[in-house]
Design an enzyme around this catalytic site. Structure first.
Site, mmCIF file in Angstrom:
data_model
loop_
_atom_site.group_PDB
_atom_site.id
_atom_site.type_symbol
_atom_site.label_atom_id
_atom_site.label_comp_id
_atom_site.label_asym_id
_atom_site.label_seq_id
_atom_site.Cartn_x
_atom_site.Cartn_y
_atom_site.Cartn_z
ATOM 1 C CE LYS A 1 10.157 -4.479 -4.690
ATOM 2 N NZ LYS A 1 9.559 -5.420 -5.620
ATOM 3 C CG ASP B 1 10.941 -10.697 -9.202
ATOM 4 O OD1 ASP B 1 9.837 -10.233 -8.858
ATOM 5 O OD2 ASP B 1 11.334 -10.744 -10.376
ATOM 6 C CB CYS C 1 9.874 13.114 -51.398
ATOM 7 S SG CYS C 1 11.227 11.989 -51.799
ATOM 8 C CB CYS D 1 13.906 14.070 -50.055
ATOM 9 S SG CYS D 1 12.972 13.290 -48.727
ATOM 10 C CB CYS E 1 15.188 9.135 -50.221
ATOM 11 S SG CYS E 1 14.346 10.419 -51.162
ATOM 12 C CE1 TYR F 1 7.991 -7.834 3.439
ATOM 13 C CE2 TYR F 1 8.940 -9.402 1.896
ATOM 14 C CZ TYR F 1 7.904 -8.585 2.286
ATOM 15 O OH TYR F 1 6.777 -8.514 1.528
ATOM 16 C CB CYS G 1 11.248 8.600 -50.134
ATOM 17 S SG CYS G 1 11.461 9.814 -48.814
ATOM 18 C CD GLU H 1 15.002 -5.895 4.622
ATOM 19 O OE1 GLU H 1 14.129 -6.469 3.927
ATOM 20 O OE2 GLU H 1 14.789 -5.458 5.745
ATOM 21 C CE LYS I 1 10.385 -2.569 -8.786
ATOM 22 N NZ LYS I 1 9.550 -2.772 -9.936
HETATM 23 S S1 IVH Z 1 8.997 -4.488 2.583
HETATM 24 C C1 IVH Z 1 4.949 -1.777 2.843
HETATM 25 N N1 IVH Z 1 11.063 -5.930 1.937
HETATM 26 O O1 IVH Z 1 8.096 -6.056 -2.722
HETATM 27 C C2 IVH Z 1 5.516 -2.888 2.090
HETATM 28 N N2 IVH Z 1 9.168 -6.000 0.509
HETATM 29 O O2 IVH Z 1 5.966 -3.523 -3.549
HETATM 30 C C3 IVH Z 1 6.705 -3.433 2.794
HETATM 31 N N3 IVH Z 1 9.427 -7.485 -1.401
HETATM 32 O O3 IVH Z 1 4.813 -6.412 -1.649
HETATM 33 C C4 IVH Z 1 7.404 -4.393 1.979
HETATM 34 N N4 IVH Z 1 11.445 -8.168 -0.930
HETATM 35 O O4 IVH Z 1 6.190 -8.488 -1.783
HETATM 36 C C5 IVH Z 1 9.813 -5.552 1.606
HETATM 37 N N5 IVH Z 1 12.968 -7.156 1.514
HETATM 38 C C6 IVH Z 1 11.723 -6.797 1.181
HETATM 39 C C7 IVH Z 1 11.079 -7.297 0.035
HETATM 40 C C8 IVH Z 1 9.801 -6.865 -0.270
HETATM 41 C C9 IVH Z 1 10.434 -8.271 -1.766
HETATM 42 C C10 IVH Z 1 8.153 -7.316 -2.145
HETATM 43 C C11 IVH Z 1 6.926 -7.432 -1.280
HETATM 44 C C12 IVH Z 1 6.155 -6.163 -1.492
HETATM 45 C C13 IVH Z 1 6.774 -5.618 -2.731
HETATM 46 C C14 IVH Z 1 6.815 -4.105 -2.702
#
Ligand code: IVH
Length: 658
Positions: free
Chosen positions: A110, A112, A400, A420, A415, A217, A397, A108, A304
């Site tokens: 992630k 932010d 030296c 040196c 220098c 999620y 420098c 999935e 990441k």
């Molecule tokens: S699963 C056990 N799925 O990322 C934790 N987290 O450090 C299960 N986050 O605190 C999290 N998108 O706030 C999961 N598709 C996603 C996510 C997601 C963002 C965040 C969430 C979590 C942090 C992980």
């Protein structure tokens, strides 16, 4: 600094960063810098378990709890995720899981933003909470009720707890900052901080205007409804939740990585911020089998995305003295992850570069890897400036103390002291390096030690080292085996070809390529001595600067003396004529691909060229041979399609000796 002090210092830095981020909504350092600190701490704590501390930030889940909101104890802890930063680490994670269960994953995006837990009773939203410290969060029900994409009533009257990510889409973020700018209010640094700051508003009217959004999620205790995560996402959708549409099934590590690569391209086009991919085991009955650490589940991890540009702080500016005496200012940085590696120093090039960008100590700066290799400061985040003192270039420098000189028409300071220490050491490092004389075991550290102990002052001393075998063996960290290996490598370096020797001598403007052209032209050092400046200039591809540099060096008594000694020691100062006419490589065109076991690319190219062949970069009908190592990709495929002869490393080796 000793390890224990370092560990304690890292813990303090991370605690301060956590406090600023989670409690004050004012991040001290960038995410990448935070990850770098955390990684370093995890690594040190793993290596030195004797300094373990239950209150270390590596053991905690999040920040502290604000007093403004009611506290909520989570029904089950809201854990965080472990991180991986590259394909290798990802594959390790997958392989560990695959030891226990069959490969079946969901990948999935992630998102932010900030995590939220939503509790519904008989289909009605009754409570929303932030993560807080993972065990206790804050009740933000009123605020959450203003977010349009969070249903107050579900499609079915069930009691369920779900978790997801609240975020601020780009459009809302820009609108919000625009308004704040018009009102002369401070701006939010990024959408995530804006979302977090908004959720902490006590007045839910304000929240309602900020245009927040959510993706759900996870379900707490999902087994009542579904047996795997992919089905859970669909079930959530059917209840009326907003679920991110890009979740992908994958049943091997390559498929996972392919999904991540797709996400990495996709994310540039999305109207909200993502900072990675989350990889989760699909079947829920395997979760307890795979288990948990104190902080995170072992059945999931976050990949990441590599920040190609990262923000960090310049803690000081130091100065390096190169082998030619050139002074390079270097920004010492709070460590930060950029394109997958931790960076703690970046080049500032020269005085003009710093003045042009007005870079100062303590500035928050953006850095990237120039040409994907050398970390470089791009610019200053002016809104964060605290230091009012502009940068001043040093005048002497740092090694030296000789006054520096800036040559006319050049941006660099030099220098001018011929002896040196930094220059002498730098020259030897270059001479012994893999691209020049390739003396194994004579790297930067060893050269520094031998220099400090008075064994070597100049390049010629390297070939006198065998006289001191016994004293060398007594140096700390050396020993008979290491010394023997080193002396052997020095002996073997005598067979390096003429052009490598000339390049190794480090004459200004004589790089690897120029060195080949010049040695090819003159064939021997004697011919070079006899050449006039004009003769040198007339060589194709050699300009006046190069010619001047070489010509004046050849006239210097010290240089002449050095050549005389090195020649008598047995180094090559003429092209050794091999009978290459009849060799199978003569006149043939090669392409190299994949990873070679026994040669670097440069070494393989040198061998081919020394036998009369040529190396090019792309495969075409004109290619005679493809030398293919492991993990060879598209070039190998193309060569196969064109019916070009493919050599593996063993065959190549045999042929070179034929
Ligand atoms: S699963 C056990 N799925 O990322 C934790 N987290 O450090 C299960 N986050 O605190 C999290 N998108 O706030 C999961 N598709 C996603 C996510 C997601 C963002 C965040 C969430 C979590 C942090 C992980």
């Amino acid at each position: 600094m000793d390890i224990k002090t370092k560990i304690i210092e890292l813990r303090q830095q991370i605690d301060a960063a956590n406090q600023a981020y989670h409690t004050l909504d004012q991040p001290l350092i960038s995410d990448a810098a935070y990850d770098a600190l955390m990684n370093e701490l995890i690594e040190l704590e793993t290596m030195y378990p004797e300094y373990d501390d239950p209150s270390s930030p590596t053991k905690k889940i999040g920040g502290q709890i604000l007093d403004k909101f009611e506290k909520v104890t989570h029904t089950t802890p809201m854990m965080s995720l472990s991180n991986v930063f590259n394909r290798e680490e990802l594959y390790k994670f997958v392989e560990r899981v695959e030891e226990v269960v069959t490969s079946d994953f969901v990948v999935e995006l992630k998102i932010d933003g900030l995590a939220v837990a939503l509790r519904y009773e008989e289909g009605i939203l009754i409570q929303a909470a932030t993560r807080g410290n993972g065990i206790i969060g804050e009740d933000i029900t009123n605020n959450v009720k203003t977010i349009k994409s969070i249903p107050l009533k579900l499609a079915k009257p069930i009691s369920i707890e779900v978790r997801g990510e609240i975020f601020m889409p780009h459009k809302s973020f820009h609108r919000l900052n625009q308004v704040r700018e018009n009102n002369n209010e401070s701006l939010f640094a990024n959408p995530r901080n804006a979302a977090a700051g908004t959720m902490r508003q006590l007045d839910s009217q304000i929240v309602a205007q900020r245009g927040l959004d959510v993706y759900i999620y996870a379900i707490v205790d999902p087994l009542q409804y579904v047996t795997n995560h992919y089905d859970a996402l669909n079930f959530l959708k059917s209840l009326g939740f907003k679920v991110n549409p890009y979740a992908t099934l994958a049943n091997n590590k390559e498929a996972i990585y392919a999904a991540i690569e797709t996400f990495d391209n996709l994310r540039k086009t999305l109207p909200y911020d993502t900072d990675g991919a989350v990889i989760k085991v699909n079947p829920y009955d395997k979760y307890d089998v795979i288990g948990y650490t104190a902080k995170s589940p072992k059945w999931a991890t976050a990949y990441k995305f590599q920040a190609e540009i990262a923000e960090t702080t310049i803690t000081s500016i130091t100065f390096q003295v190169g082998r030619t005496g050139v002074i390079t200012p270097v920004a010492e940085l709070e460590p930060v992850v950029v394109s997958g590696t931790t960076v703690s120093r970046a080049t500032l090039h020269n005085e003009d570069y710093i003045k042009l960008k007005d870079i100062r100590i303590n500035d928050q700066v953006r850095i990237h890897k120039a040409g994907e290799i050398i970390p470089e400061v791009i610019d200053v985040v002016m809104s964060q400036r605290i230091n009012q003192q502009p940068f001043e270039m040093i005048q002497s420098c740092p090694i030296c103390q000789t006054p520096l000189r800036r040559l006319e028409g050049e941006a660099d300071h030099y220098c001018m002291n011929e002896s040196c220490d930094a220059k002498m050491i730098g020259q030897m490092i270059h001479f012994a390096s893999r691209v020049a004389m390739d003396i194994d075991g004579l790297g930067e550290k060893v050269i520094e030690i031998l220099y400090e102990r008075g064994f070597i002052k100049t390049i010629t001393d390297i070939y006198k080292l065998s006289q001191y075998q016994e004293s060398l063996e007594t140096l700390p960290g050396f020993g008979p085996k290491k010394v023997e290996k080193l002396l052997l490598a020095i002996e073997q370096s005598k067979s390096q070809p003429f052009h490598k020797v000339l390049f190794g001598l480090g004459i200004k403007h004589i790089g690897a390529k120029v060195s080949k052209i010049i040695t090819q032209h003159f064939q021997s050092i004697e011919n070079m001595y006899q050449a006039s400046l004009e003769d040198i200039q007339n060589i194709h591809e050699i300009g006046p600067e190069i010619a001047n540099s070489l010509f004046s060096m050849l006239k210097k008594p010290d240089f002449v003396e050095m050549i005389r000694y090195l020649k008598s020691a047995g180094l090559n100062f003429e092209n050794v004529q091999k009978d290459i006419k009849s060799h199978a490589f003569n006149g043939k065109t090669f392409v190299l691909t994949g990873k070679l076991e026994n040669y670097s690319r440069d070494q393989a190219s040198d061998i081919i060229e020394s036998l009369g062949g040529k190396v090019t970069s792309s495969v075409s009908k004109l290619t005679d041979y493809v030398l293919a190592g492991s993990d060879a990709g598209s070039k190998l495929k193309k060569a196969e399609a064109l019916g070009i002869q493919i050599l593996d490393e063993a065959t190549f080796k045999d042929m070179t000796h034929a």
